[in-house]
Design a protein around this motif. Structure first.
Motif, PDB file in Angstrom:
ATOM      1  N   THR A 283      27.853  81.879  94.847  1.00  0.00           N
ATOM      2  CA  THR A 283      28.330  80.497  94.796  1.00  0.00           C
ATOM      3  C   THR A 283      29.851  80.463  94.830  1.00  0.00           C
ATOM      4  N   ARG A 284      30.460  81.397  94.055  1.00  0.00           N
ATOM      5  CA  ARG A 284      31.908  81.406  93.998  1.00  0.00           C
ATOM      6  C   ARG A 284      32.493  81.723  95.384  1.00  0.00           C
ATOM      7  N   ALA A 285      31.888  82.708  96.074  1.00  0.00           N
ATOM      8  CA  ALA A 285      32.395  83.082  97.391  1.00  0.00           C
ATOM      9  C   ALA A 285      32.284  81.898  98.352  1.00  0.00           C
ATOM     10  N   ARG A 286      31.129  81.187  98.278  1.00  0.00           N
ATOM     11  CA  ARG A 286      30.935  80.055  99.182  1.00  0.00           C
ATOM     12  C   ARG A 286      31.976  78.976  98.901  1.00  0.00           C
ATOM     13  N   THR A 287      32.189  78.705  97.610  1.00  0.00           N
ATOM     14  CA  THR A 287      33.154  77.658  97.244  1.00  0.00           C
ATOM     15  C   THR A 287      34.556  78.038  97.689  1.00  0.00           C
ATOM     16  N   ARG A 288      34.921  79.299  97.465  1.00  0.00           N
ATOM     17  CA  ARG A 288      36.284  79.713  97.829  1.00  0.00           C
ATOM     18  C   ARG A 288      36.509  79.634  99.330  1.00  0.00           C
ATOM     19  N   ARG A 289      35.477  80.029 100.086  1.00  0.00           N
ATOM     20  CA  ARG A 289      35.580  79.976 101.538  1.00  0.00           C
ATOM     21  C   ARG A 289      35.819  78.541 101.985  1.00  0.00           C
ATOM     22  N   SER A 290      35.011  77.624 101.420  1.00  0.00           N
ATOM     23  CA  SER A 290      35.180  76.225 101.807  1.00  0.00           C
ATOM     24  C   SER A 290      36.572  75.727 101.452  1.00  0.00           C
ATOM     25  N   ARG A 291      37.042  76.098 100.244  1.00  0.00           N
ATOM     26  CA  ARG A 291      38.333  75.587  99.818  1.00  0.00           C
ATOM     27  C   ARG A 291      39.448  76.097 100.709  1.00  0.00           C
ATOM     28  N   LEU A 292      39.343  77.360 101.144  1.00  0.00           N
ATOM     29  CA  LEU A 292      40.361  77.911 102.037  1.00  0.00           C
ATOM     30  C   LEU A 292      40.357  77.190 103.374  1.00  0.00           C
ATOM     31  N   LEU A 293      39.136  77.016 103.933  1.00  0.00           N
ATOM     32  CA  LEU A 293      39.040  76.322 105.222  1.00  0.00           C
ATOM     33  C   LEU A 293      39.609  74.917 105.107  1.00  0.00           C
TER      34      LEU A 293
END
Lengths: 426, 283
Positions: A283-293
């Motif tokens: 979940t954390r990886a998915r959230t971080r990816r979205s936030r970066l994009l």
């Protein structure tokens, strides 16, 4: 020697099976320590029976233990029903007072002519090695009866465990059922005392049930599973005690049960700690990816001309998103492998050695994320005027087409509509 | 000082200390913790023996106290991992107790450690277990240890009365007011551990486990004020130990068991009187 070990093993396995099954109901009733209480409350009954019959025959001892056990349960019911004391206080009161009485009576027995504690002191720690074929026959019979009881009253005990008030409303005699369940626990405790002793019997009634809870959410699965864990603990503990001459079987059975629990705590598929850790990391990886994009998209949008997508250093991105720099670099590397970001020469005056920007594919990937995020924001601003807006488990917006149009209009009104459409860009 | 007086005094000190901290356990619905700790400290005692080969009380008590704290920490950790509190307690203390029995059995040849004595130490021996400094006897050791523990519990409860109170009744408000709820949880748990283990060393497990719940539960029936409840609990604990000693003398039975039973009788009488009064008021 070996044949004896087989007897001991079948005895402890059956004991584990029956107490595992009963323990499930006790656990779900939030009375996991009931086995402990009843094991202690049985002491005065056992000593009294011994004083009356002057024999260590299983029958009278069982009756005595069951009698004081039931008395203890009734006392608990009275205390919780007629005062503001809670279950835990009632349990502790019954445990200590009954056990104290048992200790007093033991003192009396020691002074009786010909009376000594031999046999009775085994009560505390048990002596599985002393199990003989006739004991196993008794354990088999009682374990079978207890499992049969659990099967026959499955529906009633299920009600008792999950919603006693509802059960009472349906006209079931809940108090009587509670007594019956506790009587079953008393009986399991009494047959278990000889094998594993008072404290460890409490473990057999708690640990397998807690272990089984890790593997399933269904009572019909949990019951046989707890029985299985109990039986396996009995077998494993008995085998382990064959290793050394001084190894006590009862405690080893409990340690085996504890080991099963520990492994389940770590490795169970849904509720286990490892599974939870993996879920958390994903979940954390998915959230971080979205936030970066999203951050890169915002930057690009802020840059006046859509044809020159703005770039940012990992440090700047970290400040902007709150994601640690190391994680930002890892995610950027992965995104660049996916072709969503490009590394560009750092413009003059930009902190950091490298800079990154979205590719056209990156814009396409980020666009729905950003739109979703901004709809979310607008949604929160106008919560009172909108209805029927929800987010599904994946965080996606769910709304009626009418509401969605309303939201889009609001986005434009606030000047928040995403300006870079997929297909724009470099 | 006569032996009877020493026994009653030690019993009263155990009851007083346990009554103080036990009242908070009653309010927090954690009274079974005393029972759990008193079993779970066994490996600490066993390891204390194995490493030092001595049965000197300080080492044993230290080992036991560490395992007492470990127990409360494990129960807390399991609860955070999603195990219901009573179940976590059950799993923890039985596992540790089993470990202790295995340790003692495995090394029984090397250390003489009488399990029953460790678990069910006898308060009746307290008058003759003297604290010697050089050749000078300072009186019964149990009187000193339990006296010190009573003072410690009393000082801690008086100092942190407000914090312990709000944490017991309403942890959320406490936390909103900036009180470190976890720290006070562990303060209480440390007091419970020290009291249990110290008393356990002096007088055996049964008495302290009984006194952790009996006085507090009885006092809880009688008042709505925490300060009154604490004072009542200490008084009821002292009463139970005096009555218990008389009961033991009259029936020639173990003192610790009799004190637990006397405490039970005090509770039962209180419970019935209150119930009858309620009935009369309603009628």
């Amino acid at each position: 020697m070996f044949a004896n070990a087989l007897w001991v093993m079948s005895g402890t396995a059956l004991l584990g099976l029956a107490s595992g099954v009963l323990g499930v109901f006790a656990l779900l009733r939030r009375r996991a320590l009931m086995g402990d209480v009843l094991a202690h409350a049985a002491l005065p009954g056992i000593v009294l029976a011994y004083m009356v019959t002057s024999a260590k025959a299983a029958g009278p001892l069982l009756v005595g233990a069951a009698a004081t056990g039931v008395l203890g349960v009734l006392a608990m019911l009275a205390i919780t029903r007629h005062s503001r004391l809670k279950e835990d206080s009632a349990m502790s009161l019954v445990l200590t007072v009954f056990f104290g009485l048992g200790i007093m009576l033991l003192g009396v027995v020691q002074r009786m002519p010909g009376g000594n504690q031999s046999g009775l002191d085994k009560y505390l720690f048990g002596q599985a090695a002393a199990i003989v074929p006739s004991d196993v026959r008794l354990i088999t019979l009682i374990a079978a009866l207890l499992c049969l009881m659990a099967l026959l009253f499955y529906k009633e005990f299920k009600l008792l465990a999950f919603d006693p008030g509802f059960g009472a409303g349906l006209g079931f005699p809940m108090t009587a059922l509670d007594l019956l369940l506790n009587l079953g626990i008393v009986v399991a405790v009494v047959i278990g005392l000889e094998a594993v002793g008072v404290v460890l019997m409490a473990a057999l009634l708690t640990t397998p049930a807690v272990t089984a809870r890790y593997w399933t959410n269904r009572l019909s699965v949990m019951l046989p599973l707890a029985g299985l864990f109990g039986a396996l603990s009995g077998v494993a503990g008995t085998l382990a005690s064959q290793v050394g001459p001084r190894m006590p079987t009862g405690p080893l059975i409990v340690l085996a049960a504890s080991l099963f629990f520990f492994v389940s705590l770590l490795a169970a598929p849904q509720r286990g700690l490892l599974a939870r850790l993996v879920r958390f990391l994903r979940t954390r990886a998915r959230t971080r990816r979205s936030r970066l994009l999203e951050a890169l998209y915002d930057l690009a949008e802020e840059a006046a001309c859509p044809q020159t997508l703005a770039a940012a250093s990992p440090e700047a991105l970290s400040r902007r998103t709150g994601v640690p720099v190391g994680a930002v670099r890892r995610h950027l590397a992965r995104l660049s492998r996916e072709g969503l970001v490009d590394r560009v020469p750092a413009p003059a005056g930009l902190a950091g050695a490298d800079a990154w920007k979205l590719t056209a594919a990156g814009v396409a990937e980020a666009y729905p994320l950003v739109r979703e995020e901004r709809l979310h924001l607008v949604c929160r601003m106008h919560e009172a005027d909108l209805d029927g807006v929800q987010w599904d488990a994946g965080g996606r917006l769910v709304a009626a087409p009418e509401t969605l149009r309303q939201l889009e209009a609001l986005l434009v009104q606030h000047g928040m509509q995403p300006r870079l459409h997929p297909g724009d860009g470099a | 000082m006569t032996a009877s007086l020493v026994i009653v005094a030690v019993g009263a000190l155990v009851a007083g200390s346990a009554g103080l901290v036990g009242s908070f356990l009653v309010l927090r619905r954690m009274t079974m913790l005393g029972d759990a700790i008193s079993h779970a400290v066994l490996p600490g005692i066993a390891l204390g023996f194995l490493f030092t080969g001595s049965r000197a009380a300080p080492i044993m008590v230290l080992g036991a106290a560490l395992f007492g704290l470990l127990t409360t920490w494990l129960v807390q950790a399991l609860q955070r991992a999603g195990v219901q509190e009573d179940a976590g307690m059950g799993v923890t203390f039985t596992a540790l107790f089993a470990l202790g029995v295995v340790l003692i059995s495995a090394f029984a040849g090397r250390v003489h450690l009488d399990l029953e004595h460790v678990l069910y130490g006898e308060i009746a021996f307290a008058p003759w277990d003297l604290w010697l400094v050089g050749d000078v006897s300072l009186g019964p050791r149990a009187l000193w240890t339990m006296g010190a523990i009573f003072v410690l519990d009393l000082v801690a409860v008086l100092l942190f009365f407000k914090e312990l109170k709000i944490c017991a009744f309403d942890p959320e408000t406490a936390s909103a007011q900036g009180i470190n709820v976890t720290a006070f949880h562990y303060l209480l748990m440390t007091l419970v551990s020290i009291t249990t283990v110290g008393a356990f060393d002096a007088v055996g497990a049964i008495l302290v486990v009984a006194m952790l719940v009996l006085p507090g539960a009885t006092a809880y029936l009688l008042t709505d004020r925490l300060s009154v409840m604490l004072a009542l609990a200490v008084g009821i604990g002292v009463l139970a130990s005096v009555l218990g000693y008389l009961l033991a003398r009259a029936t020639d039975t173990p003192v610790a068991g009799a004190m637990a039973v006397a405490g039970g009788a005090v509770f039962a009488v209180t419970f019935v009187i209150r119930l009858l009064r309620q009935r009369r008021r309603r009628a």
